[in-house]
Design a protein around this motif. Structure first.
Motif, mmCIF file in Angstrom:
data_model
loop_
_atom_site.group_PDB
_atom_site.id
_atom_site.type_symbol
_atom_site.label_atom_id
_atom_site.label_comp_id
_atom_site.label_asym_id
_atom_site.label_seq_id
_atom_site.Cartn_x
_atom_site.Cartn_y
_atom_site.Cartn_z
ATOM 1 N N ARG A 42 -5.065 -76.267 6.745
ATOM 2 C CA ARG A 42 -5.821 -75.204 6.079
ATOM 3 C C ARG A 42 -7.121 -75.006 6.841
ATOM 4 O O ARG A 42 -7.848 -75.963 7.097
ATOM 5 N N LEU A 43 -7.424 -73.766 7.180
ATOM 6 C CA LEU A 43 -8.594 -73.429 7.981
ATOM 7 C C LEU A 43 -9.476 -72.446 7.221
ATOM 8 O O LEU A 43 -8.977 -71.512 6.583
ATOM 9 N N GLU A 44 -10.783 -72.640 7.299
ATOM 10 C CA GLU A 44 -11.721 -71.760 6.610
ATOM 11 C C GLU A 44 -12.101 -70.569 7.497
ATOM 12 O O GLU A 44 -12.491 -70.748 8.651
ATOM 13 N N PHE A 76 0.135 -68.262 11.478
ATOM 14 C CA PHE A 76 -0.861 -68.248 10.416
ATOM 15 C C PHE A 76 -0.450 -67.377 9.238
ATOM 16 O O PHE A 76 0.242 -66.381 9.391
ATOM 17 N N GLU A 77 -0.951 -67.760 8.059
ATOM 18 C CA GLU A 77 -0.751 -67.011 6.822
ATOM 19 C C GLU A 77 -2.092 -66.984 6.098
ATOM 20 O O GLU A 77 -2.809 -67.988 6.073
ATOM 21 N N VAL A 78 -2.435 -65.845 5.507
ATOM 22 C CA VAL A 78 -3.713 -65.724 4.797
ATOM 23 C C VAL A 78 -3.507 -64.909 3.527
ATOM 24 O O VAL A 78 -2.628 -64.061 3.471
ATOM 25 N N VAL A 89 -11.464 -63.470 1.109
ATOM 26 C CA VAL A 89 -10.471 -64.025 2.025
ATOM 27 C C VAL A 89 -10.313 -65.512 1.733
ATOM 28 O O VAL A 89 -11.289 -66.262 1.723
ATOM 29 N N GLY A 90 -9.075 -65.920 1.484
ATOM 30 C CA GLY A 90 -8.777 -67.316 1.213
ATOM 31 C C GLY A 90 -8.623 -68.112 2.500
ATOM 32 O O GLY A 90 -8.772 -67.582 3.605
ATOM 33 N N ALA A 91 -8.303 -69.381 2.344
ATOM 34 C CA ALA A 91 -8.069 -70.244 3.500
ATOM 35 C C ALA A 91 -6.863 -69.718 4.281
ATOM 36 O O ALA A 91 -5.922 -69.177 3.707
ATOM 37 N N VAL A 92 -6.936 -69.882 5.578
ATOM 38 C CA VAL A 92 -5.819 -69.513 6.452
ATOM 39 C C VAL A 92 -4.967 -70.764 6.640
ATOM 40 O O VAL A 92 -5.490 -71.840 6.935
ATOM 41 N N VAL A 93 -3.676 -70.639 6.447
ATOM 42 C CA VAL A 93 -2.767 -71.766 6.615
ATOM 43 C C VAL A 93 -2.089 -71.641 7.974
ATOM 44 O O VAL A 93 -1.505 -70.606 8.293
ATOM 45 N N SER A 131 -13.571 -70.024 -0.780
ATOM 46 C CA SER A 131 -13.902 -71.421 -1.087
ATOM 47 C C SER A 131 -15.343 -71.618 -1.534
ATOM 48 O O SER A 131 -15.623 -72.482 -2.349
ATOM 49 N N ASP A 132 -16.274 -70.812 -0.997
ATOM 50 C CA ASP A 132 -17.687 -71.018 -1.334
ATOM 51 C C ASP A 132 -18.461 -69.727 -1.609
ATOM 52 O O ASP A 132 -19.653 -69.761 -1.879
ATOM 53 N N GLY A 133 -17.794 -68.586 -1.535
ATOM 54 C CA GLY A 133 -18.456 -67.308 -1.804
ATOM 55 C C GLY A 133 -19.367 -66.834 -0.696
ATOM 56 O O GLY A 133 -20.060 -65.826 -0.857
ATOM 57 N N ALA A 134 -19.366 -67.513 0.456
ATOM 58 C CA ALA A 134 -20.239 -67.120 1.567
ATOM 59 C C ALA A 134 -19.779 -65.785 2.153
ATOM 60 O O ALA A 134 -18.584 -65.542 2.325
#
Length: 141
Positions: A42-44, A76-78, A89-93, A131-134
């Motif tokens: 999982r990638l941010e 990749f999947e997002v 945007v969620g984590a990229v798998v 993940s953090d709203g950034a």
């Protein structure tokens, strides 16, 4: 207010062929993925890129940290959620299969790029990491 949630399976987009070496730890796949030796990571998301006109106004590229030499098309999947005011945007798998064919797409600035289609042009909407709203920086290419 309507919320559109889409699960997007995406293909990696080639931006350059520069090879950058190093490794990144991943999680072994579970269930049928474990039998196939697929590594899931999982990638941010770090940055979003829009294509300059005449590029597709619905096309978005999401940059994720990637320090390996390259990556495979379709690796990749997002997931992303769109509202009238923002795109989350969620984590990229990443799913790496050492037994499958891979063309080895290059990275730029230690980033791999994942593309997806918006439902509506980004316009003035903010793009945020789930993940953090950034707020993610938006580049135009």
């Amino acid at each position: 207010m309507s919320v559109t949630r889409r699960r997007l399976v995406v293909a990696a987009t080639t931006l350059a062929c520069a090879a950058v070496g190093a490794g990144a730890a991943g999680l072994q796949g579970i269930g049928p993925l474990a039998r196939l030796a697929v590594t899931e990571t999982r990638l941010e998301p770090q940055v979003v890129t829009l294509l300059n006109p005449p590029g597709d106004p619905l096309a978005v590229l999401v940059g994720v940290p990637w320090t390996k030499e390259g990556y495979c098309v379709g690796q990749f999947e997002v997931e992303a959620t769109e509202t009238p005011t923002e795109v989350t945007v969620g984590a990229v798998v990443s799913r790496e299969d050492p037994t499958g064919p891979c063309a080895g797409v290059g990275t730029v600035d230690n980033l791999a790029w994942v593309d997806f289609q918006l439902v509506a042009p980004l316009g003035s909407r903010a793009v945020v990491r789930s993940s953090d709203g950034a707020a993610l920086p938006i580049r135009h290419w």
